[in-house]
Design a protein around this motif. Structure first.
Motif, PDB file in Angstrom:
ATOM      1  N   PHE A 159       0.849  -1.189   0.000  1.00  0.00           N
ATOM      2  CA  PHE A 159       0.000   0.000   0.000  1.00  0.00           C
ATOM      3  C   PHE A 159       0.884   1.238   0.000  1.00  0.00           C
ATOM      4  CE2 PHE A 159      -2.166   3.539   1.919  1.00  0.00           C
ATOM      5  CZ  PHE A 159      -3.378   3.549   1.262  1.00  0.00           C
ATOM      6  N   PRO A 160       0.510   2.272  -0.771  1.00  0.00           N
ATOM      7  CA  PRO A 160      -0.608   2.348  -1.713  1.00  0.00           C
ATOM      8  C   PRO A 160      -0.290   1.598  -3.005  1.00  0.00           C
ATOM      9  CG  PRO A 160       0.649   4.387  -1.768  1.00  0.00           C
ATOM     10  CD  PRO A 160       1.259   3.546  -0.696  1.00  0.00           C
ATOM     11  N   ASN A 182      -5.829   8.198  -3.951  1.00  0.00           N
ATOM     12  CA  ASN A 182      -5.215   8.692  -2.717  1.00  0.00           C
ATOM     13  C   ASN A 182      -4.945  10.184  -2.821  1.00  0.00           C
ATOM     14  OD1 ASN A 182      -3.417   6.055  -3.701  1.00  0.00           O
ATOM     15  ND2 ASN A 182      -4.488   5.774  -1.756  1.00  0.00           N
ATOM     16  N   VAL A 185      -8.215   8.027   1.319  1.00  0.00           N
ATOM     17  CA  VAL A 185      -8.246   6.830   0.477  1.00  0.00           C
ATOM     18  C   VAL A 185      -9.674   6.630  -0.024  1.00  0.00           C
ATOM     19  CG1 VAL A 185      -7.777   4.356   0.334  1.00  0.00           C
ATOM     20  CG2 VAL A 185      -6.402   5.792   1.858  1.00  0.00           C
TER      21      VAL A 185
END
Length: 546
Positions: free
Chosen positions: A167-168, A374, A425
């Motif tokens: 992540f991301p 994001n 997110v």
């Protein structure tokens, strides 16, 4: 171990040391005082014997050289007054041991055992890498397209059901997670767009020169740096980051990412041709080729588009030709191939947009970066709670608003200073717009973007691919999906180099390679390593008593 080894106990792992009585219980090994004969030691049931003040071990390939010992078959050496395991195994220097993280040392006798790796298999094979940006895990299985090149490689090699991104699920964070074996919070590449508060600089891919400053990259050690440090020659083509001097090291060769465009199919073809020639004349040990086509066409036309399917078939055709070329150059048994992607892709459209512009005060924000899956926000001093409250007040079910301290542990993302104080997110398939980037992304001549990524790495659509073939790779094997941080250790292994410290675990990639290993990232030594430890301690005690 206290004093000279009076008492050590570990009930869980099945061994203890008491009054110079050494015992590994339940695993066949046993060394006891009553088995010490004269001035030699014997380990029953193994055929190994040390005799005459540890001057020789019979029938095992061990021999004394210049006051020290050498294990011929496994590259173990006892040098001077201590042990050293050469190659890629364990080093013991001095005369004692104790446990400290991944190091083991006995206080008062100063022997150090570094748990570097359990591997000592010498290799000299080549490695050809393909980073296929945005290649989703299920593209291989599409009924509407034929991919005979990839299918042939699967029959002749190993494939993971899927690859889990860090992540991301963006490009630069996962380029670096793959190549360093580290999570984002460890290697520091926490986004495609970043702000560094220590240097007051931004990282803007393809835009500013600051992205090439080494401090963005130096928290991790990519494969080409590990390889070059150990005498291997690395050649990388359009590979993001290869043009940066990292930890003072450059690859042998880096063809920079093209300016004002991106690598096309012709660039891939030329890189393959050059790579095969480099392998043939023994000029390169590892060649890496970056392929951006799946990502470009997935973004522009969508992951289910006919345009993307056509590019997948064109790439597949090159894979089939590659296997033929390896055979014609007599390289099939000398070159390992690993193909992986940084993330997957999911469909987006203009009807699923989260616009935060009307909910935040621009004067409260120092920096806001990125858009889409994001967004990263650095509030002005004293404004953190206000900005956070304003965003939470949106009460949007498709948006998660997190302070840095609340970022989930499972993302391995929170603990780096570059991680923003506020992280947004979007839910899978939704798109966030900001005061800086207020519009949904549109491609000139083709309209709004049809696909993107960056979402929670647990999302199925964010999964990527891993496929490998070659002399060190199992044949016709499909293994369970695993996280991309586990690839680095395998790349190092087939190159015969010692990996840098990393987050990978061997148990998660069991079955990919033709040989199996214990989990090097755990602190648990296997029976062989415990035996080596006990032998070392015995020798130390003998010397102390003489």
């Amino acid at each position: 171990m206290e004093g000279r080894g009076k008492r050590v106990q570990d009930e869980g792992s099945g061994w203890r040391v008491e009054e110079r009585v050494f015992r590994i219980q339940g695993r066949r090994w046993r060394v006891e005082r009553r088995r010490i004969e004269g001035r030699g030691y014997r380990i029953p049931d193994t055929g190994q014997r040390m005799e005459s003040r540890a001057k020789g071990i019979h029938d095992t390939g061990y021999r004394a050289e210049d006051g020290g010992w050498r294990v011929g078959g496994a590259e173990y050496r006892i040098q001077g007054r201590g042990w050293k395991v050469g190659g890629r195994g364990y080093r013991i220097q001095g005369r004692g041991w104790r446990a400290e993280g991944n190091e083991y040392r006995v206080p008062d006798t100063s022997v150090i055992l570094e748990c570097v790796s359990t591997h000592s298999i010498p290799k000299d094979n080549k490695l050809l890498l393909f980073l296929m940006d945005g290649f989703r895990w299920d593209y291989f299985d599409r009924q509407e397209i034929d991919l005979p090149g990839f299918r042939r490689m699967m029959r002749e090699g190993a494939r993971a059901e899927y690859l889990i991104p860090d992540f991301p699920s963006l490009s630069y964070p996962n380029y670096y997670s793959i190549m360093t074996g580290l999570h984002c919070e460890d290697h520091g590449m926490v986004g495609n767009y970043m702000f560094d508060t220590k240097h007051n600089e931004s990282f803007l891919i393809g835009v500013n020169k600051a992205q090439y400053n080494s401090y963005w990259w130096d928290d991790g050690e990519p494969l080409w740096v590990t390889a070059e440090k150990q005498g291997k020659r690395s050649y990388f083509y359009s590979w993001p980051g290869c043009e940066v001097t990292i930890r003072g090291v450059d690859p042998t060769y880096c063809k920079k990412y093209p300016t004002f465009t991106y690598p096309k199919l012709e660039d891939m073809q030329e890189a393959i041709k050059e790579g095969l020639q480099l392998f043939s004349n023994d000029s390169a040990d590892v060649v890496g080729i970056y392929v951006e086509l799946p990502d470009k066409y997935g973004h522009k036309y969508g992951p289910s588009s006919t345009q993307l399917n056509q590019k997948l078939m064109e790439i597949d055709n090159e894979m089939g030709k590659l296997l033929d070329e390896l055979e014609s150059h007599d390289l099939r048994d000398k070159v390992n191939i690993m193909i992986f992607s940084d993330h997957g892709m999911t469909e987006v459209n203009e009807t699923r947009v989260i616009n935060i512009t009307d909910y935040v005060e621009v004067e409260d924000i120092r920096v806001v970066l990125d858009a889409g899956a994001n967004v990263y926000i650095w509030p002005n001093e004293g404004k953190l709670n206000k900005v956070y409250a304003d965003l939470v007040a949106m009460d949007n079910p498709h948006l998660t608003v997190l302070k840095k301290a609340d970022i989930p542990d499972r993302w391995f993302y929170r603990n780096h200073y570059r991680t923003s104080p506020i992280l947004l997110v979007a839910k899978n398939g939704w798109y966030i717009t900001t005061p800086l980037l207020p519009r949904f992304h549109t491609y000139y001549g083709s309209g709004p973007m049809q696909g993107t990524h960056g979402f929670d790495n647990n999302e199925i659509d964010m999964r990527g691919i891993f496929l490998a073939s070659g002399p060190d790779i199992s044949r016709n094997v499909v293994v369970k999906g695993f996280a991309n941080i586990h690839i680095y250790q395998m790349m190092c292994d087939v190159l015969g180099i010692e990996p840098n410290e990393n987050d990978g675990q061997w148990k998660d990639v069991a079955g990919v390679l033709t040989h199996t290993y214990d989990d090097v990232s755990s602190a648990i030594l296997n029976v062989t390593n415990l035996a080596l430890l006990i032998l070392t301690t015995l020798i130390s005690l003998v010397r102390e008593s003489l």
